[in-house]
Design a protein around this motif. Structure first.
Motif, mmCIF file in Angstrom:
data_model
loop_
_atom_site.group_PDB
_atom_site.id
_atom_site.type_symbol
_atom_site.label_atom_id
_atom_site.label_comp_id
_atom_site.label_asym_id
_atom_site.label_seq_id
_atom_site.Cartn_x
_atom_site.Cartn_y
_atom_site.Cartn_z
ATOM 1 N N ARG A 221 0.852 -1.188 0.000
ATOM 2 C CA ARG A 221 0.000 0.000 0.000
ATOM 3 C C ARG A 221 0.885 1.234 0.000
ATOM 4 O O ARG A 221 2.022 1.208 0.487
ATOM 5 N N VAL A 222 0.364 2.290 -0.570
ATOM 6 C CA VAL A 222 0.999 3.595 -0.464
ATOM 7 C C VAL A 222 -0.064 4.521 0.101
ATOM 8 O O VAL A 222 -1.117 4.735 -0.517
ATOM 9 N N ARG A 223 0.220 5.051 1.272
ATOM 10 C CA ARG A 223 -0.736 5.911 1.971
ATOM 11 C C ARG A 223 -0.085 7.262 2.233
ATOM 12 O O ARG A 223 1.048 7.329 2.734
ATOM 13 N N LEU A 224 -0.794 8.329 1.895
ATOM 14 C CA LEU A 224 -0.331 9.680 2.148
ATOM 15 C C LEU A 224 -1.228 10.318 3.204
ATOM 16 O O LEU A 224 -2.453 10.302 3.074
ATOM 17 N N GLU A 225 -0.619 10.875 4.243
ATOM 18 C CA GLU A 225 -1.334 11.613 5.272
ATOM 19 C C GLU A 225 -0.695 12.979 5.425
ATOM 20 O O GLU A 225 0.483 13.164 5.107
ATOM 21 N N ASN A 226 -1.468 13.947 5.912
ATOM 22 C CA ASN A 226 -0.856 15.230 6.247
ATOM 23 C C ASN A 226 -0.364 15.195 7.686
ATOM 24 O O ASN A 226 -0.538 14.191 8.394
ATOM 25 N N THR A 227 0.252 16.262 8.127
ATOM 26 C CA THR A 227 0.863 16.279 9.459
ATOM 27 C C THR A 227 -0.165 16.312 10.590
ATOM 28 O O THR A 227 0.201 16.230 11.761
ATOM 29 N N SER A 228 -1.445 16.417 10.236
ATOM 30 C CA SER A 228 -2.517 16.298 11.228
ATOM 31 C C SER A 228 -3.101 14.892 11.242
ATOM 32 O O SER A 228 -4.161 14.656 11.832
#
Length: 300
Positions: A221-228
């Motif tokens: 999987r490739v998951r992108l999250e922001n710093t929140s």
């Protein structure tokens, strides 16, 4: 101004001129206006300015600075006694993601030379859901068809704002990784790969090397999250994403077909049709943004 720029090493052969006129003596009038050396963003409410020479600090006042769009400067902080570096505190936060302009007027150096100018600056936004997409994954680069034999994935800015990748966390099944600060323009791509592989992809466009870049297995999987910790985008991929039995053993990337579908499912991915096996940093070879007007059917 009696600042450091008004001093220099002696040019006298003996090394100095004690009790005499200095060897570097020069009373030529300064008629050159100062210039802005740099404008950097500290935060959405504070900017830092540096100048080419010492300034008349009495002219470094809020009234001589303003952001286009109606934001005023509430205060000016001198970072040294000569005014070569100052902080501007803004009356309100500016909108991130777009180029902004600072108007500077009637500030002077110590000789009274006036500087009136405009300076542009930018602070990338924090991405939210679907504003960044993972649009291509090279999980099995060997045997190569022409691309560097290295794993990578590609991020696309799916918004109308500049996005700061320094506010993005990348996760896969093996770990969590913080991306470096980079202002990704709207509708632009960047290749994410290992730090050692980054120079190999420089010719293909924007590229970012990540220390300890993970191994992208064929099921991952490739998951992108922001710093929140808010989800931006996630794809759980496997061999079926190739939709091609002759290409799923290596040398071809998996590419997203439609960048704005109603669903980001496996049917929206396919093996690259590029002769070199992928399109890192560029529009995908299988790209098709056609609207799906076909009704679903029952398979069984």
């Amino acid at each position: 101004c009696f600042d450091p720029s008004n001093y220099a090493a002696s040019t006298n052969a003996a090394g100095g001129t004690p009790g005499q006129q200095n060897s570097v003596h020069d009373v030529t009038a300064d008629v050159t206006a100062p210039s802005v050396n740099s404008l950097s963003v500290v935060s959405s409410t504070q900017l830092r300015l540096t100048f080419s020479e010492s300034m008349d600090t009495g002219t470094l006042i809020p009234a001589n600075f303003a952001l286009q769009g109606g934001i005023s400067v509430s205060s000016v902080i001198l970072e040294n006694n000569f005014g070569t570096s100052i902080l501007l505190n803004l009356g309100a936060a500016f909108q991130t993601g777009f180029t902004r302009t600072l108007d500077i007027s009637n500030i002077q150096d110590c000789s009274g030379n006036v500087l009136t100018t405009q300076e542009n600056f930018l602070m990338g936004s924090t991405p939210t859901a679907s504003e960044l997409l993972v649009t291509e994954i090279m999980a099995t680069p060997a045997p190569t068809n022409g691309l560097p034999e290295r794993e990578y994935f590609e991020i696309y800015n799916n918004s109308n704002e500049v996005m700061d990748l320094g506010k993005v966390i990348f996760k896969d099944d093996n770990g969590t990784y913080r991306l470096s600060s980079f202002n990704l323009q709207p509708n632009d791509y960047i290749i994410i790969t290992s730090a050692s592989s980054a120079p190999l992809f420089a010719a293909y466009g924007n590229v970012m090397g990540v220390n300890s870049f993970p191994t992208l297995t064929i099921e991952d999987r490739v998951r992108l999250e922001n710093t929140s910790a808010e989800l931006i985008f996630e794809v759980n991929y496997n061999k079926s994403f190739y939709q091609n039995d002759t290409k799923d053993d290596g040398g071809y990337s998996m590419e997203m077909i439609n960048l704005n579908p109603s669903c980001f499912d496996d049917a929206n991915w396919s093996a690259s049709t590029s002769a070199v096996g992928g399109t890192p940093g560029a529009q995908n070879s299988v790209f098709d943004n056609s609207v799906d007007n076909t009704a679903p059917s029952v398979l069984s």
